[in-house]
Design an enzyme around this catalytic site. Structure first.
Site, PDB file in Angstrom:
ATOM      1  N   CYS A   1      -4.426   5.457   8.061  1.00  0.00           N
ATOM      2  CA  CYS A   1      -4.541   4.096   7.968  1.00  0.00           C
ATOM      3  C   CYS A   1      -5.657   3.131   8.379  1.00  0.00           C
ATOM      4  O   CYS A   1      -6.093   3.635   9.486  1.00  0.00           O
ATOM      5  CB  CYS A   1      -3.101   3.827   8.812  1.00  0.00           C
ATOM      6  SG  CYS A   1      -2.744   2.096   9.286  1.00  0.00           S
TER       7      CYS A   1
ATOM      8  N   ARG B 212      -0.109   1.330  -4.096  1.00  0.00           N
ATOM      9  CA  ARG B 212      -0.056  -0.002  -4.686  1.00  0.00           C
ATOM     10  C   ARG B 212       0.411  -0.386  -5.898  1.00  0.00           C
ATOM     11  O   ARG B 212       1.145  -1.301  -6.310  1.00  0.00           O
ATOM     12  CB  ARG B 212      -1.120  -0.784  -4.345  1.00  0.00           C
ATOM     13  CG  ARG B 212      -1.486  -1.060  -2.737  1.00  0.00           C
ATOM     14  CD  ARG B 212      -2.850  -1.659  -2.678  1.00  0.00           C
ATOM     15  NE  ARG B 212      -4.037  -0.583  -2.906  1.00  0.00           N
ATOM     16  CZ  ARG B 212      -5.294  -0.821  -2.969  1.00  0.00           C
ATOM     17  NH1 ARG B 212      -5.548  -2.140  -2.831  1.00  0.00           N
ATOM     18  NH2 ARG B 212      -5.966   0.367  -3.272  1.00  0.00           N
TER      19      ARG B 212
END
Length: 332
Positions: free
Chosen positions: A102, A229
């Site tokens: 992340c 995504r």
């Protein structure tokens, strides 16, 4: 056959990436229905998990139809991560996954997520402690490095493999890149093709079409691909990739009816799982992609993102279906 421990995933599995505020049970449901082979929860804070924070506990919700599934945790403290891994294991996923990728400032700059790439010995120690603490397979998702001067992904892979991880997913960007620029899969291939690496290596980053998935499989030799995504509002991408790899032909895009069924199902589950207000709010990020390519949809999108209730939202979606179904009949 690609395997993580005893988990069989097929010859070239497609994994749904863990995405904060996206990879929840409603989204995972539509992705599983459309061909995802392995999925992960949203990442869960180890500190929040050991404090019984309600939002984090809810993220442990998994359903039998989702399997195989991994629960992903993140944090900067080794002891907290050990205990969080044990709590995650009690929820009975197929595996426990560690987030070392992340890039978000509030995570990475505290030494968690991609921040731990600045301290590889600590990364190795944390991973070793988690592997010792749980009985489920442990996997890792990470990035190439903190920046271009700290790319040591082959060393990272070897050290993590040495302490017992059973698969590694690599996003082809550094933390510094965030999600900008083009993902570099060459270091991922270097890991996969290294003679000392024998665990499955999954590539992640920029896969947004069946053609690109096939190209990257052939170019870089990875064991499978993780998609993030590109699946938002487009859960069909998994079956589209599988069909293209098998036949060399593109699947027809989803019909209007198929899109409507998916968005209604997703919305209904979202509201049931999160409640009306949050369920409606978090669906807003999906509408643009669900209805991509439909000319004249923009005014409806504006209404959807302002709709306050499930009932109001469903009325607008049904109106979209009626308007564009009628237009398609007229244009035939």
């Amino acid at each position: 056959m690609v395997k993580i421990g005893d988990i069989e995933l097929g010859d070239f599995p497609l994994l749904l990436a863990p995405m904060e505020d996206v990879s929840d049970p409603p989204f995972r449901a539509v992705c599983k229905e459309n061909g995802a082979d392995m999925m992960y929860t949203e990442f869960i804070s180890s500190e929040a998990l050991i404090r019984d924070a309600a939002k984090s506990i809810q993220k442990l919700d998994i359903y039998d139809y989702e399997r195989p599934i991994g629960i992903q945790i993140f944090g900067e403290k080794i002891e907290s991560m050990r205990e969080a891994a044990a709590i995650a294991e009690e929820a009975n996923p197929e595996l426990v996954d560690i987030n070392y990728g992340c890039p978000v400032k509030k995570v990475a700059c505290k030494g968690a997520g991609a921040g731990i790439l600045l301290d590889i010995p600590k990364m190795q120690k944390m991973t070793e402690e988690i592997v010792k603490r749980v009985n489920k397979p442990v996997t890792v998702k990470t990035r190439l490095g903190w920046d271009t001067s700290t790319i040591r992904i082959v060393e990272v892979a070897k050290r993590l493999q040495d302490v017992g991880i059973q698969a590694l997913s690599i996003h082809g960007r550094t933390r510094q890149q965030m999600y900008k620029g083009e993902a570099d899969w060459n270091p991922i291939a270097e890991v996969k093709n290294h003679p000392d690496i024998h665990i499955p290596i999954f590539g992640n980053g920029d896969i947004d079409s069946p053609q690109k998935a096939k190209q990257y499989k052939e170019l870089y030799g990875v064991d499978g691909i993780m998609i993030g995504r590109a699946a938002i509002g487009n859960p069909w991408i998994f079956n589209q990739i599988k069909h293209y790899m098998k036949t060399g032909e593109e699947l027809a895009p989803p019909t209007l009816s198929e899109r409507m069924d998916a968005v209604k199902s997703h919305l209904k589950f979202s509201v049931e799982w999160k409640g009306d207000k949050k369920g409606i709010f978090e669906m807003r990020r999906h509408y643009t992609n669900y209805f991509r390519g439909i000319p004249g949809f923009k005014p409806f999108r504006a209404r959807l993102v302002e709709s306050p209730t499930y009932e109001d939202t469903l009325v607008i979606i049904n109106e979209v279906e009626e308007v564009f179904h009628t237009e398609s009949l007229i244009n035939q």
